[in-house]
Scaffold this motif. Structure first.
Motif, mmCIF file in Angstrom:
data_model
loop_
_atom_site.group_PDB
_atom_site.id
_atom_site.type_symbol
_atom_site.label_atom_id
_atom_site.label_comp_id
_atom_site.label_asym_id
_atom_site.label_seq_id
_atom_site.Cartn_x
_atom_site.Cartn_y
_atom_site.Cartn_z
ATOM 1 N N TYR A 137 -41.137 47.355 -12.130
ATOM 2 C CA TYR A 137 -41.582 48.020 -10.907
ATOM 3 C C TYR A 137 -42.772 47.313 -10.265
ATOM 4 N N GLY A 138 -43.353 46.354 -10.972
ATOM 5 C CA GLY A 138 -44.506 45.642 -10.441
ATOM 6 C C GLY A 138 -45.745 46.510 -10.318
ATOM 7 N N GLU A 139 -45.806 47.575 -11.118
ATOM 8 C CA GLU A 139 -46.915 48.530 -11.027
ATOM 9 C C GLU A 139 -47.881 48.318 -12.191
ATOM 10 N N LYS A 140 -49.106 47.888 -11.853
ATOM 11 C CA LYS A 140 -50.107 47.605 -12.885
ATOM 12 C C LYS A 140 -51.292 48.561 -12.836
ATOM 13 N N ASP A 141 -51.555 49.133 -11.674
ATOM 14 C CA ASP A 141 -52.768 49.925 -11.485
ATOM 15 C C ASP A 141 -52.892 51.076 -12.472
ATOM 16 N N TRP A 142 -51.763 51.712 -12.812
ATOM 17 C CA TRP A 142 -51.821 52.885 -13.680
ATOM 18 C C TRP A 142 -52.351 52.540 -15.080
ATOM 19 N N ILE A 143 -52.183 51.287 -15.483
ATOM 20 C CA ILE A 143 -52.676 50.869 -16.803
ATOM 21 C C ILE A 143 -54.204 50.723 -16.789
ATOM 22 N N LEU A 144 -54.745 50.448 -15.622
ATOM 23 C CA LEU A 144 -56.188 50.255 -15.506
ATOM 24 C C LEU A 144 -56.919 51.569 -15.235
ATOM 25 N N GLU A 145 -56.173 52.634 -14.953
ATOM 26 C CA GLU A 145 -56.777 53.931 -14.671
ATOM 27 C C GLU A 145 -56.949 54.741 -15.951
ATOM 28 N N LYS A 146 -57.933 55.627 -15.961
ATOM 29 C CA LYS A 146 -58.149 56.589 -17.045
ATOM 30 C C LYS A 146 -58.197 55.928 -18.425
ATOM 31 N N ASN A 147 -58.727 54.716 -18.489
ATOM 32 C CA ASN A 147 -58.854 54.005 -19.771
ATOM 33 C C ASN A 147 -57.523 53.812 -20.486
ATOM 34 N N THR A 148 -56.428 53.751 -19.717
ATOM 35 C CA THR A 148 -55.104 53.620 -20.341
ATOM 36 C C THR A 148 -55.000 52.357 -21.183
ATOM 37 N N PHE A 149 -55.469 51.220 -20.643
ATOM 38 C CA PHE A 149 -55.380 49.970 -21.399
ATOM 39 C C PHE A 149 -56.166 50.060 -22.695
ATOM 40 N N GLU A 150 -57.378 50.616 -22.624
ATOM 41 C CA GLU A 150 -58.214 50.728 -23.820
ATOM 42 C C GLU A 150 -57.562 51.633 -24.858
ATOM 43 N N ARG A 151 -56.921 52.700 -24.391
ATOM 44 C CA ARG A 151 -56.260 53.615 -25.329
ATOM 45 C C ARG A 151 -55.027 52.975 -25.952
ATOM 46 N N LEU A 152 -54.307 52.159 -25.164
ATOM 47 C CA LEU A 152 -53.166 51.426 -25.724
ATOM 48 C C LEU A 152 -53.636 50.460 -26.807
ATOM 49 N N LYS A 153 -54.735 49.773 -26.533
ATOM 50 C CA LYS A 153 -55.294 48.842 -27.518
ATOM 51 C C LYS A 153 -55.712 49.589 -28.784
ATOM 52 N N LYS A 154 -56.327 50.747 -28.591
ATOM 53 C CA LYS A 154 -56.816 51.533 -29.725
ATOM 54 C C LYS A 154 -55.665 52.014 -30.616
ATOM 55 N N TYR A 155 -54.569 52.448 -29.990
ATOM 56 C CA TYR A 155 -53.423 52.911 -30.790
ATOM 57 C C TYR A 155 -52.795 51.753 -31.550
ATOM 58 N N LEU A 156 -52.747 50.576 -30.909
ATOM 59 C CA LEU A 156 -52.166 49.404 -31.568
ATOM 60 C C LEU A 156 -53.064 48.911 -32.700
ATOM 61 N N ASP A 157 -54.389 48.954 -32.480
ATOM 62 C CA ASP A 157 -55.325 48.595 -33.547
ATOM 63 C C ASP A 157 -55.148 49.515 -34.755
ATOM 64 N N TYR A 158 -54.920 50.806 -34.493
ATOM 65 C CA TYR A 158 -54.711 51.750 -35.595
ATOM 66 C C TYR A 158 -53.478 51.337 -36.397
ATOM 67 N N TRP A 159 -52.420 50.942 -35.698
ATOM 68 C CA TRP A 159 -51.193 50.516 -36.382
ATOM 69 C C TRP A 159 -51.446 49.279 -37.245
ATOM 70 N N LEU A 160 -52.161 48.325 -36.699
ATOM 71 C CA LEU A 160 -52.351 47.048 -37.389
ATOM 72 C C LEU A 160 -53.393 47.112 -38.505
ATOM 73 N N VAL A 161 -54.376 47.993 -38.379
ATOM 74 C CA VAL A 161 -55.461 48.054 -39.359
ATOM 75 C C VAL A 161 -55.330 49.276 -40.274
ATOM 76 N N ASN A 162 -55.358 50.461 -39.706
ATOM 77 C CA ASN A 162 -55.344 51.680 -40.521
ATOM 78 C C ASN A 162 -54.022 51.895 -41.256
ATOM 79 N N MET A 163 -52.942 51.417 -40.671
ATOM 80 C CA MET A 163 -51.641 51.589 -41.324
ATOM 81 C C MET A 163 -51.333 50.462 -42.311
ATOM 82 N N ASP A 164 -52.273 49.544 -42.475
ATOM 83 C CA ASP A 164 -52.133 48.457 -43.457
ATOM 84 C C ASP A 164 -53.167 48.696 -44.561
ATOM 85 N N GLU A 165 -52.884 49.678 -45.390
ATOM 86 C CA GLU A 165 -53.849 50.138 -46.391
ATOM 87 C C GLU A 165 -54.212 49.059 -47.403
ATOM 88 N N ASP A 166 -53.251 48.206 -47.795
ATOM 89 C CA ASP A 166 -53.532 47.185 -48.812
ATOM 90 C C ASP A 166 -53.987 45.849 -48.200
#
Length: 204
Positions: A137-166
């Motif tokens: 759709y060529g729509e990027k603005d919504w990712i930059l609103e309401k800290n959406t990008f930061e929250r996406l990064k935070k959820y992915l960091d949780y997957w890569l770090v917190n879900m890798d217990e060992d």
């Protein structure tokens, strides 16, 4: 009936192939013609357009019991794009998951969650869904609103770090259903077993 099944299978294969190659498929002529033959399916799909009670945001789910599931949202987004639907339902699906994010980045894998899903982090698909919306759709603005990008990064960091217990670089799955193998507890674990790990999906 057989002809219809063939058309739907062909449609899905073309759509998924286009996504895999990073190509837009909304305006491919052959697919636009096939879309015209899927009016019945389009009408049935529209029964899955609902409104979130808390926010009033419209979203789409393929489930009659009004639940959003993590990776289902990705594949349902591909179908919505193919059917020529607006981006609103796709974006709102991502935002509804993010609205349920904890401070540490964790998001339960369904909205609304339930006791079985409360400890299972959303699969790494939300960023891929966001990317689909941007590419198609060529729509990027919504990712930059309401800290959406930061929250996406935070959820992915949780997957890569917190879900890798060992700490071996492979995130763990909490149970067989968490992996997507809903009925394979013997192979991938019962609830909270966390005995299966691996890169099943790569987020972008």
């Amino acid at each position: 009936m057989q002809k219809m099944k063939f058309k739907i299978c062909l449609f899905v294969l073309l759509a998924v192939a286009s996504v895999a190659q990073g190509q837009s498929f909304r305006d491919i002529e052959g697919l636009k013609e096939m879309r015209r033959d899927l009016q019945t399916e389009d009408s049935l799909m529209r029964l899955g357009i609902l409104k979130d009670e808390a926010t009033g945001q419209p979203y789409f789910t393929g489930y009659s019991y009004n639940v959003l599931y993590d990776w289902d949202q990705y594949f349902e987004a591909i179908v919505q794009i193919y059917m020529g639907w607006p981006s609103e339902y796709i974006k709102n699906g991502v935002l509804l998951f993010l609205q349920n994010q904890r401070e540490d980045g964790f998001i339960a894998r369904s909205v609304p969650s339930n006791p079985s899903h409360d400890n299972e982090h959303v699969k790494p698909f939300l960023s891929q869904i966001a990317l689909l919306a941007v590419q198609e759709y060529g729509e990027k603005d919504w990712i930059l609103e309401k800290n959406t990008f930061e929250r996406l990064k935070k959820y992915l960091d949780y997957w890569l770090v917190n879900m890798d217990e060992d700490g071996n670089g492979l995130s763990e799955w909490m149970s067989a259903p968490h992996t997507g193998m809903d009925n394979q507890h013997e192979r991938a674990g019962w609830w909270l077993d966390r005995c299966s790990e691996g890169v099943a999906f790569v987020d972008i």
